[in-house]
Structure formats: structure tokens, C-alpha cells
Design a protein around this motif. Sequence first.
Motif, PDB file in Angstrom:
ATOM      1  N   ASP A  48     -51.576 -43.460  24.910  1.00 14.66           N
ATOM      2  CA  ASP A  48     -52.867 -42.801  25.050  1.00 14.66           C
ATOM      3  C   ASP A  48     -53.735 -43.162  23.862  1.00 14.66           C
ATOM      4  OD1 ASP A  48     -52.342 -41.239  27.430  1.00 14.66           O
ATOM      5  OD2 ASP A  48     -51.030 -39.993  26.197  1.00 14.66           O
ATOM      6  N   GLU A  49     -55.036 -43.121  24.103  1.00 17.77           N
ATOM      7  CA  GLU A  49     -55.974 -43.261  23.000  1.00 17.77           C
ATOM      8  C   GLU A  49     -56.269 -41.862  22.485  1.00 17.77           C
ATOM      9  OE1 GLU A  49     -59.367 -45.434  24.446  1.00 17.77           O
ATOM     10  OE2 GLU A  49     -58.195 -47.249  24.723  1.00 17.77           O
ATOM     11  N   VAL A  50     -56.271 -41.730  21.165  1.00 21.34           N
ATOM     12  CA  VAL A  50     -56.512 -40.430  20.556  1.00 21.34           C
ATOM     13  C   VAL A  50     -57.627 -40.533  19.527  1.00 21.34           C
ATOM     14  CG1 VAL A  50     -54.154 -39.589  20.912  1.00 21.34           C
ATOM     15  CG2 VAL A  50     -54.705 -40.799  18.818  1.00 21.34           C
ATOM     16  N   VAL A  51     -58.290 -39.425  19.309  1.00 23.14           N
ATOM     17  CA  VAL A  51     -59.303 -39.349  18.261  1.00 23.14           C
ATOM     18  C   VAL A  51     -58.578 -39.005  16.965  1.00 23.14           C
ATOM     19  CG1 VAL A  51     -61.360 -38.137  17.425  1.00 23.14           C
ATOM     20  CG2 VAL A  51     -61.083 -38.586  19.880  1.00 23.14           C
ATOM     21  N   VAL A  52     -58.890 -39.754  15.926  1.00 22.20           N
ATOM     22  CA  VAL A  52     -58.342 -39.481  14.600  1.00 22.20           C
ATOM     23  C   VAL A  52     -59.515 -39.036  13.742  1.00 22.20           C
ATOM     24  CG1 VAL A  52     -57.111 -40.410  12.616  1.00 22.20           C
ATOM     25  CG2 VAL A  52     -56.559 -41.237  14.915  1.00 22.20           C
ATOM     26  N   ALA A  53     -59.349 -37.874  13.105  1.00 22.82           N
ATOM     27  CA  ALA A  53     -60.435 -37.300  12.314  1.00 22.82           C
ATOM     28  C   ALA A  53     -59.995 -37.099  10.874  1.00 22.82           C
ATOM     29  CB  ALA A  53     -60.857 -35.957  12.908  1.00 22.82           C
ATOM     30  N   HIS A  54     -60.959 -37.222   9.963  1.00 23.73           N
ATOM     31  CA  HIS A  54     -60.698 -36.886   8.564  1.00 23.73           C
ATOM     32  C   HIS A  54     -60.429 -35.388   8.499  1.00 23.73           C
ATOM     33  CE1 HIS A  54     -61.740 -35.869   4.365  1.00 23.73           C
ATOM     34  NE2 HIS A  54     -61.080 -36.999   4.133  1.00 23.73           N
TER      35      HIS A  54
END
Length: 177
Positions: A94-100
Motif C-alpha cells: 500500500d501507499e502510505v502518507v508519511v508525516a513529520h
Amino acid sequence: LRVLVTNSQTDFFVDGGKIRGIQAEPAGQIVQQLNRGFKRESNRIFVQFIPVEFHQLIPALLAGKGDVVAAFLTINDERSRQVQFSSGKMLDHDEVVVAHKDAPALESSEDLSGKSIYVLKSSSYLAHLQGLNQSFVKLGLAPIDIVSADKRLLTEDILELVNAGIVQYTICDDFKV
């Protein structure tokens, strides 16, 4: 066997004079298997790794600069029209959002509305974000500000930018995270 790869901290790198990485090592193992039983060097296959920028993997292959590409490329319609894909195992990801850590929390995909997301220019992530933006327009939401990364960067580089707080959000395959 000319193998097109990208220099990265995980896929292909040189460590203490030895070629390593999750793309390089399997290619070497395949060649070892192909060479079983051939004692004369002139009958053996040798691997030549050719590092190129990510966005040049398929164009370099089509231009005859390599025989195969060793990379984790998402299979999509555009790429499938250009090349054939092969995998020892079907990779389900899956593609995931990576956040600071200090970025505003996201509860749903709609929370990406109006946010800036830094992604690889020639990646499948870009195409998926553009599709999401079309959905946002229909819903009356502000589009995502899609920022294309410098073409010399790789996903690992962008993840480092997020970790350092230089970039708030990116998209990445879950197995890379």
C-alpha cells in the motif's frame, strides 16, 4: 547481463568495495545459478550494474542501455505499455502518507486537502495524488499542492527530508517506511 539500478541506501550501494543492496544481491544470486556447471569463464554470464536516476530506469532500458531493471516499480498501465514486469513473488503493498512528527495529524484522505506533499516526479505516487485531486475538485475541496522532488532524489532521500522537518508530508510504499 546489464542491470539498471538506482543508487540508494537500500537498493544498490557499495560497502567496503562490495556491491550490496536488496536489488543487487538477488541479481548476483540469479547469475550464480545461471552459471552453475560452466567452468570456462568465457561461457559464464557476468553482471554489470549500471546506476541511473530513478526517472531514467525505463527510458534507459528502452534505449538499450541495460538488459533488465532491478527496482521496486509500481506496476501501472503506463509502465505496462512500455515494459514487461517480473517478480519472484507478487508484492502486495500500500501507499502510505508519511508525516513529520510536528505536522498536523491526518484522519482521512480529505485531510490532505490544501496540504503540500513532496513526491518523486516520475513515481506512481504522483499519478495517484493527481487522481485524488480530481476527486477533491468534485467535492469542492482545495487540491493537494503536489511538489515534485528533484529528479536526483529517491524515496529514501525524501523520507530523510520529512524526518528532518524540511518537508511535512510525502507518500511512500509501506514496505519502504
